[in-house]
Design a protein around this motif. Structure first.
Motif, mmCIF file in Angstrom:
data_model
loop_
_atom_site.group_PDB
_atom_site.id
_atom_site.type_symbol
_atom_site.label_atom_id
_atom_site.label_comp_id
_atom_site.label_asym_id
_atom_site.label_seq_id
_atom_site.Cartn_x
_atom_site.Cartn_y
_atom_site.Cartn_z
ATOM 1 N N PHE A 84 0.836 -1.204 0.000
ATOM 2 C CA PHE A 84 0.000 0.000 0.000
ATOM 3 C C PHE A 84 0.873 1.257 0.000
ATOM 4 O O PHE A 84 0.644 2.188 -0.786
ATOM 5 C CB PHE A 84 -0.919 -0.016 1.221
ATOM 6 N N ILE A 85 1.871 1.287 0.856
ATOM 7 C CA ILE A 85 2.787 2.433 0.926
ATOM 8 C C ILE A 85 3.515 2.618 -0.398
ATOM 9 O O ILE A 85 3.643 3.737 -0.908
ATOM 10 C CB ILE A 85 3.791 2.238 2.075
ATOM 11 N N LEU A 86 3.990 1.524 -0.974
ATOM 12 C CA LEU A 86 4.724 1.595 -2.233
ATOM 13 C C LEU A 86 3.862 2.128 -3.358
ATOM 14 O O LEU A 86 4.300 2.988 -4.142
ATOM 15 C CB LEU A 86 5.260 0.200 -2.574
ATOM 16 N N ILE A 87 2.627 1.666 -3.452
ATOM 17 C CA ILE A 87 1.751 2.092 -4.551
ATOM 18 C C ILE A 87 1.361 3.561 -4.407
ATOM 19 O O ILE A 87 1.323 4.313 -5.392
ATOM 20 C CB ILE A 87 0.509 1.183 -4.610
ATOM 21 N N VAL A 88 1.070 3.999 -3.189
ATOM 22 C CA VAL A 88 0.747 5.416 -2.979
ATOM 23 C C VAL A 88 1.950 6.277 -3.344
ATOM 24 O O VAL A 88 1.810 7.352 -3.946
ATOM 25 C CB VAL A 88 0.310 5.667 -1.525
ATOM 26 N N SER A 89 3.156 5.811 -3.017
ATOM 27 C CA SER A 89 4.368 6.544 -3.391
ATOM 28 C C SER A 89 4.526 6.611 -4.904
ATOM 29 O O SER A 89 4.943 7.640 -5.457
ATOM 30 C CB SER A 89 5.593 5.879 -2.763
ATOM 31 N N LEU A 90 4.203 5.523 -5.596
ATOM 32 C CA LEU A 90 4.267 5.519 -7.062
ATOM 33 C C LEU A 90 3.277 6.508 -7.667
ATOM 34 O O LEU A 90 3.571 7.175 -8.659
ATOM 35 C CB LEU A 90 3.974 4.117 -7.591
ATOM 36 N N MET A 91 2.105 6.594 -7.063
ATOM 37 C CA MET A 91 1.060 7.454 -7.610
ATOM 38 C C MET A 91 1.358 8.940 -7.417
ATOM 39 O O MET A 91 1.076 9.763 -8.291
ATOM 40 C CB MET A 91 -0.283 7.115 -6.965
ATOM 41 N N PHE A 92 1.926 9.279 -6.262
ATOM 42 C CA PHE A 92 2.114 10.689 -5.925
ATOM 43 C C PHE A 92 3.573 11.128 -5.874
ATOM 44 O O PHE A 92 3.852 12.319 -5.715
ATOM 45 C CB PHE A 92 1.460 11.003 -4.568
ATOM 46 N N ASN A 93 4.504 10.161 -6.030
ATOM 47 C CA ASN A 93 5.919 10.481 -5.965
ATOM 48 C C ASN A 93 6.257 11.245 -4.690
ATOM 49 O O ASN A 93 7.079 12.168 -4.689
ATOM 50 C CB ASN A 93 6.350 11.297 -7.193
ATOM 51 N N ASN A 94 5.587 10.877 -3.607
ATOM 52 C CA ASN A 94 5.790 11.586 -2.344
ATOM 53 C C ASN A 94 5.405 10.654 -1.200
ATOM 54 O O ASN A 94 4.281 10.163 -1.154
ATOM 55 C CB ASN A 94 4.934 12.865 -2.310
ATOM 56 N N SER A 95 6.345 10.424 -0.284
ATOM 57 C CA SER A 95 6.068 9.519 0.825
ATOM 58 C C SER A 95 5.118 10.121 1.852
ATOM 59 O O SER A 95 4.551 9.407 2.681
ATOM 60 C CB SER A 95 7.371 9.115 1.519
ATOM 61 N N PHE A 96 4.918 11.447 1.791
ATOM 62 C CA PHE A 96 4.029 12.115 2.745
ATOM 63 C C PHE A 96 2.617 11.547 2.668
ATOM 64 O O PHE A 96 1.976 11.293 3.693
ATOM 65 C CB PHE A 96 4.011 13.618 2.477
ATOM 66 N N TYR A 97 2.134 11.333 1.445
ATOM 67 C CA TYR A 97 0.778 10.815 1.274
ATOM 68 C C TYR A 97 0.675 9.359 1.746
ATOM 69 O O TYR A 97 -0.376 8.916 2.206
ATOM 70 C CB TYR A 97 0.352 10.928 -0.187
ATOM 71 N N SER A 98 1.788 8.622 1.633
ATOM 72 C CA SER A 98 1.796 7.252 2.141
ATOM 73 C C SER A 98 1.603 7.235 3.645
ATOM 74 O O SER A 98 0.839 6.429 4.182
ATOM 75 C CB SER A 98 3.127 6.575 1.790
ATOM 76 N N PHE A 99 2.285 8.143 4.328
ATOM 77 C CA PHE A 99 2.173 8.196 5.784
ATOM 78 C C PHE A 99 0.776 8.637 6.213
ATOM 79 O O PHE A 99 0.260 8.178 7.232
ATOM 80 C CB PHE A 99 3.232 9.118 6.367
ATOM 81 N N ILE A 100 0.158 9.512 5.433
ATOM 82 C CA ILE A 100 -1.232 9.884 5.723
ATOM 83 C C ILE A 100 -2.128 8.658 5.605
ATOM 84 O O ILE A 100 -3.005 8.409 6.443
ATOM 85 C CB ILE A 100 -1.711 10.999 4.774
ATOM 86 N N GLY A 101 -1.924 7.872 4.541
ATOM 87 C CA GLY A 101 -2.701 6.655 4.359
ATOM 88 C C GLY A 101 -2.489 5.667 5.497
ATOM 89 O O GLY A 101 -3.439 5.032 5.972
ATOM 90 N N VAL A 102 -1.247 5.538 5.967
ATOM 91 C CA VAL A 102 -0.953 4.646 7.092
ATOM 92 C C VAL A 102 -1.676 5.118 8.350
ATOM 93 O O VAL A 102 -2.264 4.313 9.085
ATOM 94 C CB VAL A 102 0.563 4.575 7.342
ATOM 95 N N ILE A 103 -1.645 6.407 8.601
ATOM 96 C CA ILE A 103 -2.325 6.959 9.780
ATOM 97 C C ILE A 103 -3.816 6.670 9.728
ATOM 98 O O ILE A 103 -4.433 6.290 10.729
ATOM 99 C CB ILE A 103 -2.068 8.473 9.894
ATOM 100 N N LEU A 104 -4.426 6.811 8.541
ATOM 101 C CA LEU A 104 -5.855 6.530 8.396
ATOM 102 C C LEU A 104 -6.143 5.042 8.657
ATOM 103 O O LEU A 104 -7.142 4.702 9.316
ATOM 104 C CB LEU A 104 -6.329 6.921 6.996
#
Length: 271
Positions: free
Chosen positions: A170-190
């Motif tokens: 999940f983290i990897l795919i969100v990073s691929l989509m947005f090229n930013n780990s910040f959004y991955s961490f938001i997804g993890v928090i949710l």
């Protein structure tokens, strides 16, 4: 890629080991709570399964530590300026993605090993006996069912790896989509917040929580062991097999999405 990851992140692993050691000591005093009768000696196997089933550990602490370890495995390549070299050919892209999936899987296994080593070290420090009277429902239910202690440990390992690997993809795919780990961490928090909500407030939604799948003690029949009366219907079908099937489906879907995304990524617009 795997060698490159560990050469850049060995300090993170050292910090992680220290954090897990401190966590293990805290849980030695906090986690047993109502699970162990007051004055009864804490046995190693009870301590081990209490550790891996403690909700704040499995839903909050471990996912955050895991995100810390693998959250930048894609974005660091972008920041290093060599992502276009890796992804210039379509044939290289799927191989590149698979190498990242391998890192996700290896990291989840190593994190489990780190937890297990810390549990063993702390058990020796505090001289916890390996044999004695068991009280924790995961252990007692397994023994009562005729299984040896390795069976629940194998179940715990499988759920731990599947849960974290799902989170890692999940983290990897969100990073691929947005090229930013910040959004991955938001997804993890949710996902963490949703997991905490279903465990402590509304267990009717536990079937759809990726984070809650990794807690063995929440599954039937462990959660009903020693409870008199009619079992809570919400959790009757929340079994180990259900969680394994759920997580395997999630992994296949996330892997397919990742392969599609990496093959169609427009690297010319990346930083």
């Amino acid at each position: 890629m795997i060698k490159h990851y560990f050469s850049l992140n060995y300090k993170k692993w050292l910090y992680t080991f220290v954090m897990l050691f401190v966590l293990g000591i805290l849980l030695k005093y906090i986690a047993p709570g109502d699970c162990i009768p007051k004055g009864a000696p804490l046995v190693f196997w009870d301590y081990l399964f209490i550790y891996f089933s403690y909700p704040l550990v499995m839903i909050l602490v471990i996912p955050i530590i895991y995100s810390y370890l693998i959250g930048d495995i894609f974005t660091r390549d972008c920041e290093g300026g060599y992502i276009e070299f890796f992804l210039s050919r379509i044939s290289n892209r799927v191989s590149y993605f698979i190498s990242k999936v391998a890192i996700v899987f290896i990291t989840s296994n190593l994190l489990f090993l780190c937890c297990l080593i810390n549990i063993i070290i702390i058990s020796f420090v505090y001289k916890l006996p390996f044999k004695g009277k068991y009280y924790y429902e995961v252990v007692t239910c397994s023994i009562k069912s005729g299984n040896n202690i390795i069976t629940p440990l194998a179940i715990q390992y499988g759920l731990f790896i599947l849960t974290l690997s799902t989170l890692g993809l999940f983290i990897l795919i969100v990073s691929l989509m947005f090229n930013n780990s910040f959004y991955s961490f938001i997804g993890v928090i949710l996902l963490v917040l949703q997991g905490l909500n279903v465990v402590f407030r509304d267990q009717s939604k536990i079937y759809f929580s990726p984070m809650a799948q990794g807690i063995v003690s929440l599954h039937s029949p462990f959660c009903f062991y020693g409870i008199s009366g009619i079992p809570e219907p919400t959790l009757q079908n929340f079994t180990i097999n259900y969680s394994i099937n759920y997580l395997e489906i999630m992994l296949v879907l996330l892997f397919a999405i990742g392969c599609f995304k990496i093959r169609n990524m427009n690297i010319s617009r990346k930083g």
